[in-house]
Design an enzyme around this catalytic site. Sequence first.
Site, short mmCIF file in Angstrom:
data_model
loop_
_atom_site.label_atom_id
_atom_site.label_comp_id
_atom_site.label_asym_id
_atom_site.label_seq_id
_atom_site.Cartn_x
_atom_site.Cartn_y
_atom_site.Cartn_z
N SER A 42 4.60 -19.72 63.50
CA SER A 42 3.48 -20.68 63.48
C SER A 42 3.30 -21.30 62.10
O SER A 42 2.66 -22.34 61.96
CB SER A 42 2.19 -19.99 63.94
OG SER A 42 1.90 -18.88 63.13
N GLU A 63 -4.56 -8.91 58.63
CA GLU A 63 -4.93 -9.94 57.65
C GLU A 63 -5.52 -9.36 56.37
O GLU A 63 -5.40 -9.96 55.30
CB GLU A 63 -5.92 -10.93 58.28
CG GLU A 63 -5.32 -11.81 59.36
CD GLU A 63 -5.04 -11.07 60.66
OE1 GLU A 63 -5.75 -10.08 60.95
OE2 GLU A 63 -4.10 -11.47 61.38
N PHE A 88 -7.77 -16.81 61.39
CA PHE A 88 -7.65 -15.38 61.07
C PHE A 88 -7.62 -15.14 59.56
O PHE A 88 -8.22 -14.19 59.06
CB PHE A 88 -6.40 -14.80 61.72
CG PHE A 88 -6.29 -15.10 63.19
CD1 PHE A 88 -7.38 -14.91 64.03
CD2 PHE A 88 -5.13 -15.62 63.73
CE1 PHE A 88 -7.30 -15.21 65.38
CE2 PHE A 88 -5.04 -15.92 65.08
CZ PHE A 88 -6.13 -15.72 65.91
#
Lengths: 317, 272
Positions: A42, A63, A88
């Site tokens: 992505s 994260e 995120f």
Amino acid sequence: MAQAAPVQKDFKDCRNAWAATLEALAGEDERIVAVVNDSIGSSKLGGFAKAYPDRTVNVGIAEQVMVGVGAGLANGGKVPFVSAAACFLTARALEQIKADVAYSGYNVKLVGQSSGIAYGELGATHHSIEDLAWLRQLGQITVIVPADAWETEQAVRWAARHEGPVFIRVSRMPVPDLDISDRSFQPGRAEIVRAGDDIAVIACGTTVHLAAAAADMLSDEGISARVLNMATVNPLDEAAVSDAAATGAIVTVEEAHVRGGLGGAVAEWTAANHPVRVSRMGFDGFRQTGSIAHLFGAAGLSPEGIAAEARRTIQTG
Amino acid sequence: MTDRSNTLATIRDNALWMRRRSFEMVHRARLGHPGGDFSATDIVATLFFGVLRYDPKQPDKPDRDRFVMSKGHATGVIYTALCRAGYFPEDWLETYMGPDSRLSGHPNRLYVPGVEANTGPLGHGLPIATGIAIAGQIDGADYRTFVLTGDGELQEGSNWEAAMTAAHRRLSRLTVIVDRNRLQQGQGTEETSALDPLPEKWRAFGWDTVEVDGHDHAELARVLGAEPTDRPRCVIANTVKGKGVSFMENQANWHHGVPDDDQFAQAMEELV
């Protein structure tokens, strides 16, 4: 309700510019490291990961450690580009961004991919319309929202050279190159996309070309609208906002929440220094689902919608 | 005396100095976290005066060993160690938590040389230390990275994200030390959200794990100074919160307790 301009053939996904630029820079500067949360695809970093496997740190779906590792890599002399879906990266790891990056002053580059409502149909959990408001408060972080592929490349190049934390907000929604000549990227400085004195439309990111098209429509009606590409949301180009206020009316446009982002910054500054009517366009809360075109259209983020808001603002200003 | 006994004597003397000075700081400021300062003092003293490679005149030297203080609230111990190690003059300690002092209630690397990260919110140190160790791994550098966490702090999930990352990448030059005093702010860790069996958890995550007496300088020096293996190391240091002052030991309320003048005087009598 007006629909957003359809995506055209020469529109570009800015993620490609980001990825190609980072890969080119990594060849010149061995300190550059990419840090991702299972987001190689992505983030369009497949090529980078293949070329520089030892400088690709994929922490998995995690994260908090992703951003903490970014700070640690900076401590170890690296120039980390921490790249993940903006929703995120900025929400899940906000405390790490605050403490480990901004407050600690570490030289970390945060790259929020597919920001705004890019993941339209996936719903509000995957939209990232709050990120500008959150990160703009963290004064140490330069916040850049590129408007097109060229500006994305320039922002990434500048961030790699700059010593200090940076947030670059990248869209996945294809956009055209802005039709202005002799451009030079200057962080912290607004770019004049259209000249005009009746009203100023201050935009960033994916909405700048829509604002330019709106100005062209208004021009046909005899309304002279200035369009500013305010790519750097923090620190704000206060001189450009001051000049914009002198037109007597301002519309801000962003693929973000209307509270606290670019519109918030402009409204704060003008309220304190040069009171003027400021209409803020963007999203005023969670959006359930729908295509980008649907969500943009519903928010009036189209040439027709921006032009209409400009007329209203001039009339009521 | 041998070099080894010299080193142990230095650690012991500095640990005593650190306890006394940090308690003075807390007494003067009327603020602080002395319980956690004292449980960590012997660990930090052993690191700074028996294990770490550093040059206080060059705090950013690239090949320095790194020490990340994840339990950032224990500033009494970190500031006294850095001061004693030569990073800043002693009079700074007297400004502890004063108006605009460099020495805040949590450490700031931009104001205090030797501080590696602005910790305070818990669960941040190990992820940062993991990043430092990755940088060293990429460079093939020989520096080591040590991070000290509290035990209650391990309730933060970010630690376990980092535990997975560090083990996956075989960060053999990374050591986490857990200050296992078994008390968190309000009550025992096992009454709050149990950590045991803690060594088994770290082993299951892929860490080379040992338990030591966290107040035994010789044992700490041996384990912390041991050569790296092929994986990251976890040292669970069994400690006593408030160690060294009789009325503070194992008392949760001394987490951020502040002594009155009589208590301070008694502590100074005991810390000799």
